[in-house]
Enzyme design. Sequence first.
Site, PDB file in Angstrom:
ATOM      1  N   ASP A 289      -1.415  -9.676  -5.362  1.00 27.44           N
ATOM      2  CA  ASP A 289      -2.743  -9.138  -5.083  1.00 27.44           C
ATOM      3  C   ASP A 289      -3.582  -9.350  -6.332  1.00 27.44           C
ATOM      4  O   ASP A 289      -3.474  -8.603  -7.304  1.00 27.44           O
ATOM      5  CB  ASP A 289      -2.633  -7.654  -4.726  1.00 27.44           C
ATOM      6  CG  ASP A 289      -3.991  -7.002  -4.486  1.00 27.44           C
ATOM      7  OD1 ASP A 289      -5.016  -7.712  -4.533  1.00 27.44           O
ATOM      8  OD2 ASP A 289      -4.021  -5.779  -4.254  1.00 27.44           O
TER       9      ASP A 289
ATOM     10  N   GLU B  46       2.204  -2.541  -5.173  1.00 27.78           N
ATOM     11  CA  GLU B  46       2.010  -1.127  -4.832  1.00 27.78           C
ATOM     12  C   GLU B  46       3.271  -0.513  -4.226  1.00 27.78           C
ATOM     13  O   GLU B  46       3.224   0.177  -3.209  1.00 27.78           O
ATOM     14  CB  GLU B  46       0.793  -0.932  -3.921  1.00 27.78           C
ATOM     15  CG  GLU B  46      -0.510  -0.909  -4.676  1.00 27.78           C
ATOM     16  CD  GLU B  46      -1.691  -0.445  -3.835  1.00 27.78           C
ATOM     17  OE1 GLU B  46      -1.533   0.516  -3.048  1.00 27.78           O
ATOM     18  OE2 GLU B  46      -2.768  -1.040  -3.966  1.00 27.78           O
TER      19      GLU B  46
ATOM     20  N   ASP C  42       0.813  -1.217   0.000  1.00 24.13           N
ATOM     21  CA  ASP C  42       0.000   0.000   0.000  1.00 24.13           C
ATOM     22  C   ASP C  42       0.847   1.268   0.000  1.00 24.13           C
ATOM     23  O   ASP C  42       0.612   2.185   0.780  1.00 24.13           O
ATOM     24  CB  ASP C  42      -0.949  -0.014   1.208  1.00 24.13           C
ATOM     25  CG  ASP C  42      -2.064   1.025   1.094  1.00 24.13           C
ATOM     26  OD1 ASP C  42      -2.337   1.468  -0.041  1.00 24.13           O
ATOM     27  OD2 ASP C  42      -2.648   1.380   2.134  1.00 24.13           O
TER      28      ASP C  42
END
EC number: 3.1.4.-
Length: 373
Positions: free
Chosen positions: A273, A163, A133
């Site tokens: 992910d 990310e 993230d």
Amino acid sequence: MEKEDAGAVQCGTGEGEAVVLNERSEQCSAFASIAGCDEAVAQCFLAENDWDMERAINSFFEPGVESALQNKAAADIADPLKQETMSGTASDSCIDLTGDDLVVTKSEATTSNSSTVKQEDESHFSFLTWNIDGLDESNVAERARGVCSYLALYSPDVVFLQEVIPPYYEYLKKRAVSYTIITGNEDEYFTAMMLKKSRVKLISQEIVPYPSTVMMRNLLVANVNISGNSICLMTSHLESTKDHSKERLKQLDIVLKKMMDAPPLATVIFGGDTNLRDQEVAKIGGMPNNILDVWDFLGKPEHCRYTWDTKVNKNLRAPYICRLRFDRIFFRASQEGSQVIPQSLYLAGTEKLDCGRFPSDHWGLLCDFAIIL
């Protein structure tokens, strides 16, 4: 970090070693008190500075890469991702992170998986996949330090990250000198692989594009050798949000075909992910016969069912509860020779940092593989 109760210190066999470990544990506590950080973060800075308290404190407060992380605005990156988090539809100088002087200051290692903190064992290797993230600019420097603390704690042989943003990448290159790092891009945000230099030999790498992505997604592939075994590693961050299901399934099809086309003597491991919903996998008829979902293979363990869980993880401050298995590991066995078999699966990153947030809005997945001759 605060998931478990007592602090656990990795014990030596002799009294002298026990004394040293006890002293280092006390140093970690003192450093954490001065710097206002976790003891796991304190351990990282002390270890990199040969346990010299003054040098470690100076290193902690040294401006540099962390300033870039603090100042990086993620608001201009990947609008579709920002919509995902809001819509409710989606869901320091160098440190050798594989050093033998690791002090474990929390009991997560013994509670979740006693095999995660160990000396290198040629009959096993460990693997972590985690969407970290990086697009969330809040507390990004502390969260990055938290991720590095987990890397120091578990010392996985292979790490897949999603990310990643450029300042985060620079931070990892500075901190994780015991790993070779390759990326799917170096602009805006991207995936990365970290390969432990002492265990993993990189043979070749490839980036496979997704022709119709609108979110800059691709498939990062690395052919490596671990303990004499040919392994094809793949990571990706598939298209996000419920509205992009069609594109996500196109990307999944590319991943699965790439896995099936890998050399028959290679073991293939994909992790990332996926943003997949179970009904989407059912829609395509499930996984191919020769490709396993590791979570399914290990008996669908309840403790790691959800990797994106707004009921427990409040990083997004989401006004809804959404519990999904976005992060997945797929596996294809080699057709001959020694076999690499998934043994266990655990969540990582489930302890809050001192800032009151988790390292990421996703949990990481930590998997142990056995090498059977």
